[in-house]
Design a protein around this motif. Structure first.
Motif, PDB file in Angstrom:
ATOM      1  N   GLU A 149       0.836  -1.193   0.000  1.00 49.60           N
ATOM      2  CA  GLU A 149       0.000   0.000   0.000  1.00 49.60           C
ATOM      3  C   GLU A 149       0.875   1.248   0.000  1.00 49.60           C
ATOM      4  OE1 GLU A 149      -3.381   0.101  -0.081  1.00 49.60           O
ATOM      5  OE2 GLU A 149      -3.395  -2.072  -0.274  1.00 49.60           O
ATOM      6  N   LYS A 150       0.293   2.405  -0.304  1.00 50.17           N
ATOM      7  CA  LYS A 150       1.050   3.650  -0.355  1.00 50.17           C
ATOM      8  C   LYS A 150       1.170   4.336   1.006  1.00 50.17           C
ATOM      9  CE  LYS A 150       0.156   4.845  -5.126  1.00 50.17           C
ATOM     10  NZ  LYS A 150      -0.366   5.836  -6.051  1.00 50.17           N
ATOM     11  N   SER A 151       0.329   4.005   1.934  1.00 45.82           N
ATOM     12  CA  SER A 151       0.332   4.660   3.232  1.00 45.82           C
ATOM     13  C   SER A 151       1.530   4.208   4.060  1.00 45.82           C
ATOM     14  CB  SER A 151      -0.969   4.324   3.983  1.00 45.82           C
ATOM     15  OG  SER A 151      -0.891   4.743   5.313  1.00 45.82           O
ATOM     16  N   LEU A 152       2.230   5.170   4.673  1.00 48.36           N
ATOM     17  CA  LEU A 152       3.384   4.828   5.495  1.00 48.36           C
ATOM     18  C   LEU A 152       2.987   4.018   6.720  1.00 48.36           C
ATOM     19  CD1 LEU A 152       5.526   8.096   5.354  1.00 48.36           C
ATOM     20  CD2 LEU A 152       6.108   5.865   4.425  1.00 48.36           C
ATOM     21  N   THR A 153       1.801   4.267   7.257  1.00 43.85           N
ATOM     22  CA  THR A 153       1.348   3.512   8.420  1.00 43.85           C
ATOM     23  C   THR A 153       1.145   2.046   8.048  1.00 43.85           C
ATOM     24  OG1 THR A 153       0.235   5.506   9.192  1.00 43.85           O
ATOM     25  CG2 THR A 153      -0.370   3.439  10.248  1.00 43.85           C
ATOM     26  N   ARG A 154       0.584   1.778   6.888  1.00 43.53           N
ATOM     27  CA  ARG A 154       0.400   0.398   6.449  1.00 43.53           C
ATOM     28  C   ARG A 154       1.735  -0.280   6.159  1.00 43.53           C
ATOM     29  NH1 ARG A 154      -5.116  -0.871   4.054  1.00 43.53           N
ATOM     30  NH2 ARG A 154      -6.390   0.792   4.887  1.00 43.53           N
ATOM     31  N   ILE A 155       2.690   0.499   5.628  1.00 46.45           N
ATOM     32  CA  ILE A 155       4.028  -0.058   5.408  1.00 46.45           C
ATOM     33  C   ILE A 155       4.643  -0.451   6.740  1.00 46.45           C
ATOM     34  CG2 ILE A 155       6.374   0.535   4.664  1.00 46.45           C
ATOM     35  CD1 ILE A 155       5.095   2.205   2.428  1.00 46.45           C
ATOM     36  N   LEU A 156       4.464   0.373   7.760  1.00 48.87           N
ATOM     37  CA  LEU A 156       4.988   0.063   9.090  1.00 48.87           C
ATOM     38  C   LEU A 156       4.359  -1.220   9.640  1.00 48.87           C
ATOM     39  CD1 LEU A 156       6.612   0.807  11.640  1.00 48.87           C
ATOM     40  CD2 LEU A 156       4.617   2.103  12.376  1.00 48.87           C
ATOM     41  N   ILE A 157       3.040  -1.333   9.533  1.00 44.20           N
ATOM     42  CA  ILE A 157       2.351  -2.527  10.034  1.00 44.20           C
ATOM     43  C   ILE A 157       2.810  -3.768   9.273  1.00 44.20           C
ATOM     44  CG2 ILE A 157       0.089  -3.659  10.205  1.00 44.20           C
ATOM     45  CD1 ILE A 157      -1.055  -0.819  10.774  1.00 44.20           C
ATOM     46  N   GLY A 158       2.943  -3.652   7.951  1.00 41.57           N
ATOM     47  CA  GLY A 158       3.416  -4.776   7.147  1.00 41.57           C
ATOM     48  C   GLY A 158       4.833  -5.174   7.513  1.00 41.57           C
ATOM     49  N   PHE A 159       5.691  -4.187   7.752  1.00 43.28           N
ATOM     50  CA  PHE A 159       7.056  -4.515   8.132  1.00 43.28           C
ATOM     51  C   PHE A 159       7.112  -5.212   9.486  1.00 43.28           C
ATOM     52  CE2 PHE A 159      11.168  -3.613   9.993  1.00 43.28           C
ATOM     53  CZ  PHE A 159      12.003  -4.117   9.008  1.00 43.28           C
ATOM     54  N   LEU A 160       6.291  -4.778  10.418  1.00 43.50           N
ATOM     55  CA  LEU A 160       6.243  -5.441  11.727  1.00 43.50           C
ATOM     56  C   LEU A 160       5.776  -6.893  11.595  1.00 43.50           C
ATOM     57  CD1 LEU A 160       4.830  -2.573  13.953  1.00 43.50           C
ATOM     58  CD2 LEU A 160       7.125  -3.535  14.032  1.00 43.50           C
ATOM     59  N   LEU A 161       4.779  -7.132  10.750  1.00 44.43           N
ATOM     60  CA  LEU A 161       4.303  -8.500  10.545  1.00 44.43           C
ATOM     61  C   LEU A 161       5.388  -9.381   9.916  1.00 44.43           C
ATOM     62  CD1 LEU A 161       0.653  -7.874   9.318  1.00 44.43           C
ATOM     63  CD2 LEU A 161       1.358  -9.090  11.386  1.00 44.43           C
ATOM     64  N   VAL A 162       6.099  -8.859   8.917  1.00 46.43           N
ATOM     65  CA  VAL A 162       7.160  -9.636   8.270  1.00 46.43           C
ATOM     66  C   VAL A 162       8.298  -9.899   9.258  1.00 46.43           C
ATOM     67  CG1 VAL A 162       8.948  -9.521   6.478  1.00 46.43           C
ATOM     68  CG2 VAL A 162       6.591  -8.938   5.927  1.00 46.43           C
ATOM     69  N   GLY A 163       8.641  -8.919  10.082  1.00 49.28           N
ATOM     70  CA  GLY A 163       9.695  -9.111  11.078  1.00 49.28           C
ATOM     71  C   GLY A 163       9.343 -10.175  12.095  1.00 49.28           C
TER      72      GLY A 163
END
Length: 172
Positions: free
Chosen positions: A24-38
């Motif tokens: 997604e383009k939203s930085l907040t969604r990128i943060l949530i996605g990165f936390l899930l992948v981590g």
């Protein structure tokens, strides 16, 4: 140790969801996605670490077969630290983006220390006034003071001429 099917499914769901949300383009969604992948990566390292055993401290009573491999523990700790660092960076990007979006037309114009000092000095000197008549009067007053000073110092040596723009560039 055989990996639990529940952990494998949970890890796969976390990877899938994390990658999908990061697109997604939203930085907040990128943060949530990165936390899930981590966190999914930490689960993967945990499942690959093998069976549980004694602490990797060698004393007279333990044998090599009883000791658990410390490398997965170190890798998991490293993954947590990297995840935390990138999370802090993304949070800083989110805050900066929010701050700039709330400024509107002002943008990122911040006065330098010298410009701020000049503005404070001008306000303290009270040379700038609310209307143009007061400004004209202030300019006349400054010019009259400067004219008197030049006439009274006829015996003084002539002032040095200001260097041209080319000479100033050479001086720099």
């Amino acid at each position: 140790m055989s990996a639990s099917l529940t952990l494998v499914v949970l890890m796969a769901v976390m990877y899938g969801t994390g990658v999908y949300v990061m697109l997604e383009k939203s930085l907040t969604r990128i943060l949530i996605g990165f936390l899930l992948v981590g966190n999914a990566t930490n689960l993967l390292i945990f499942m690959m670490s093998g069976r549980s055993g004694a602490a990797p401290i060698i004393d007279g009573d333990t044998t090599g077969a009883d000791i658990v491999d410390p490398l997965p523990q170190v890798l998991m700790l490293t993954a947590i630290v990297i995840n935390f660092g990138i999370t802090a960076f993304i949070l800083a990007l989110i805050y900066r983006s929010w701050w700039l979006s709330n400024l509107g037309d002002e943008g990122d114009d911040v006065l330098a220390d010298e410009e701020l000092a000049d503005a404070i000095e001008a306000d303290a000197a009270e040379q700038f006034h609310a209307n143009l008549d007061d400004d004209d009067e202030a300019v006349r007053h400054v010019l009259e003071e400067g004219g008197d000073a030049d006439e009274s110092d006829e015996d003084a040596p002539p002032a040095e001429e200001e260097p041209s723009e080319n000479e100033r560039d050479v001086m720099r």
